[in-house]
Design an enzyme around this catalytic site. Structure first.
Site, PDB file in Angstrom:
ATOM      1  N   LYS A   1      69.089 -19.268 112.253  1.00 36.48           N
ATOM      2  CA  LYS A   1      67.760 -19.878 112.588  1.00 36.48           C
ATOM      3  C   LYS A   1      67.653 -20.522 113.981  1.00 36.48           C
ATOM      4  CE  LYS A   1      63.836 -22.349 110.056  1.00 36.48           C
ATOM      5  NZ  LYS A   1      63.898 -22.780 108.907  1.00 36.48           N
TER       6      LYS A   1
ATOM      7  N   SER B   1      59.969 -21.158 106.293  1.00 30.52           N
ATOM      8  CA  SER B   1      59.854 -20.791 107.774  1.00 30.52           C
ATOM      9  C   SER B   1      61.045 -20.151 108.310  1.00 30.52           C
ATOM     10  CB  SER B   1      60.041 -22.218 108.576  1.00 30.52           C
ATOM     11  OG  SER B   1      61.137 -23.003 108.266  1.00 30.52           O
TER      12      SER B   1
ATOM     13  N   SER C   1      61.964 -23.327 102.697  1.00 33.34           N
ATOM     14  CA  SER C   1      61.917 -22.495 103.768  1.00 33.34           C
ATOM     15  C   SER C   1      62.949 -21.454 104.009  1.00 33.34           C
ATOM     16  CB  SER C   1      62.061 -23.180 105.277  1.00 33.34           C
ATOM     17  OG  SER C   1      60.688 -23.721 105.556  1.00 33.34           O
TER      18      SER C   1
HETATM   19  N1  GLN Z   1      56.222 -24.338 103.784  1.00 29.26           N
HETATM   20  C1  GLN Z   1      56.980 -25.954 103.904  1.00 29.26           C
HETATM   21  C2  GLN Z   1      56.287 -26.643 105.136  1.00 29.26           C
HETATM   22  O1  GLN Z   1      55.681 -26.102 105.851  1.00 29.26           O
HETATM   23  C3  GLN Z   1      58.452 -25.450 104.183  1.00 29.26           C
HETATM   24  C4  GLN Z   1      59.011 -26.373 105.196  1.00 29.26           C
HETATM   25  C5  GLN Z   1      60.724 -25.947 105.325  1.00 29.26           C
HETATM   26  O2  GLN Z   1      61.224 -25.902 104.249  1.00 29.26           O
HETATM   27  N2  GLN Z   1      61.201 -26.152 106.682  1.00 29.26           N
HETATM   28  O3  GLN Z   1      56.555 -27.542 105.320  1.00 29.26           O
END
Ligand code: GLN
Length: 505
Positions: A61, A136, A160
């Site tokens: 990532k 994400s 995420s």
């Molecule tokens: N949907 C969560 C957010 O927007 C997930 C974030 C993550 O795990 N980086 O904060």
């Protein structure tokens, strides 16, 4: 053009999983479809063991550092920035002979649930290119699902790794907080964040986790697992007691939480967003049935404080994000404006042009909850809710110190819950609103609040799209979750999107 290069290009054109790709390495790898050469010159005719990552490519990532590679975080501000060093988790995999094939797309700084918040490109779901890959870590999940790599690294702050894994039909592990070094991860919300694994099978996920875990001198929040905790390699296949969190009860509790006239409407939208769609509900029921058929005992459990999980998560995550993102000022990193009156003006201009709207929203929200006089009302309250959620899970699963040995007198070995209320959503008018997407983080963010490990794996395919479910476990008991999921996979091999072809065993 080699067989693998061709396959890679065809898929990547369709899904757009990568921000940067090492094309030369792909071509030189000489991979052939499974059953032929494994990797040119290295494993001809030999079957690989999934326990080994040697010779395998993996994706990272683009908020995890790999020396000399992109570290854009999906942001315009850091577009074209190259990392000066490599994250510990990546280094450990490289030391075992795995190699980085490229950097994957993400919601800007990890903020989002679709990867559509990336300022750099869109990533499509390999099962249906009109749908999102989740987020994400959407690029990492899509790359694994399409068979471009056998595994990938992501980060999980509120879901995420697990949510995109569920959307794309792969395995996603968020380890215990501190079990894997965060050195080399660009911080979003440091107290919630972990590096996580996305993989094409449970066994591979276990292998990668075993390599990347452990204390790291470069990250003072990293810890070695307690001596009594189960080893990640331990496979028992024994029947377990699985607590089931009935999703409807959480959604109902949110609706009933009350909150004044304005609050009521907000809560009803949140409750609706937390309600499982028909297909996800079916997938969840299928998982229950299959787990019971495998000999596990399923019992219903309740965690009343869970209804406050999302507000607590967003208060804490935004507060930490507003502090962590203060370092991106256009002076030390990334894009600078061509002209500015003075240093303050330069920072303003760099941040105004560099950050997307979701990032700005969260920085503002974070500054608001931390404002003097408001801390009691929001931030500290959120921390109390967080402690309550952790205690509730510990009462069910046992605590993190393993002082009484592996047997804690807890009532279950794992808790089964949905990953996300919907399957991969499309980009049409029916798409979840940004608010609904946040409310739908309910089932994933609780593991981050509690610092506990959680594993998402494909339970079934419903109307052409995968449905994932999630097992949450005791601190440092990743192997219990992997064990249960591995039994499931043996009975119901995980599905692949059409056009998938394996290039490794
Ligand atoms: N949907 C969560 C957010 O927007 C997930 C974030 C993550 O795990 N980086 O904060």
């Amino acid at each position: 053009m080699g067989e693998y290069t061709e396959y890679f290009k065809k898929w990547e054109e369709k899904i757009g999983a990568f921000i940067e790709v090492d094309e030369e390495a792909i071509e030189n790898s000489g991979f052939k479809r499974r059953g032929q050469d494994f990797r040119a010159g290295e494993r001809v005719g030999e079957k690989s063991e999934k326990k080994s990552v040697s010779g395998l490519p993996f994706a990272v990532k683009d908020n995890i550092a790999v020396k000399g590679r992109s570290i854009s975080c999906g942001s315009k501000l850091l577009e074209n920035v190259k990392s000066p060093y490599t994250a510990t988790a990546v280094k450990k995999l490289e030391a075992q002979g795995a190699w980085v094939i490229g950097k994957t797309n993400l919601d800007e700084f990890g903020m989002g649930s679709s990867t559509d918040n990336s300022a750099l490109k869109k990533t499509n779901n390999p099962w249906d290119a009109s749908r999102v890959a989740g987020g994400s870590s959407g690029g990492s999940a899509a790359a694994v699902a399409a068979g471009l790599v056998p595994f990938a690294l992501g980060t999980d702050t509120g879901g995420s790794v697990r949510q995109p894994a569920a959307f794309c039909g792969v395995v996603g592990l968020k380890p215990t907080y501190g079990a894997v070094s965060r050195f080399g991860l660009v911080a979003y919300a440091s107290s919630l964040e972990t590096a996580g694994v996305l993989a094409d099978s449970v066994e591979r996920c276990r292998a990668v986790f075993s390599i990347i875990r452990g204390k790291d001198e470069n990250d003072q929040t990293s810890v070695a697992a307690p001596a009594n905790a189960p080893s990640p390699e331990e496979k028992s296949g024994k029947p377990r007691i699985i607590g089931v969190l009935p999703a409807e009860s959480v959604a109902k509790a949110i609706a009933a939480a009350g909150g004044g006239a304005d609050g009521e409407q907000t809560l009803s939208i949140a409750a609706q967003a937390a309600t499982l769609e028909e297909e996800t509900r079916r997938g969840f029921e299928t998982a229950k049935k299959n787990l019971a058929a495998l000999g596990h005992t399923l019992i219903d459990v309740e965690i009343p404080s869970l209804k406050y999980g999302v507000p607590a998560y967003y208060a804490i995550a935004a507060a930490e994000a507003s502090a962590n993102l203060a370092r991106f000022d256009g002076i030390r990193y990334g894009k600078r404006p061509d002209w500015a009156e003075n240093p303050d003006d330069l920072i303003d201009k760099a941040r105004e042009a560099g950050f997307g709207s979701e990032v700005k929203l969260r920085i503002l929200l974070g500054a608001f909850v931390l404002r003097s006089g408001f801390q009691d009302r929001y931030y500290l309250r959120a921390q109390r809710i967080r402690a309550g959620i952790r205690r509730s899970f510990e009462a069910l699963l046992g605590d993190a110190d393993y002082a009484n040995g592996a047997d804690s007198g807890a009532c279950c070995d794992a808790v089964l819950l949905p990953v996300f209320p919907t399957r991969a959503f499309d980009r049409g008018p029916s798409t979840l609103s940004p608010f609904a997407q946040k409310a739908a983080d309910l089932y994933t963010c609780c593991a981050n609040l509690a610092g506990l490990p959680a594993l998402s794996f494909p339970a079934s395919v419903e109307n052409g799209l995968p449905v994932g479910v999630q097992l949450l476990g005791r601190a440092f008991a990743e192997s219990t979750l992997l064990d249960i999921a591995e039994g499931y996979e043996k009975e119901r091999p995980f599905p692949h999107p059409s056009g998938y072809e394996p290039f490794w065993d």
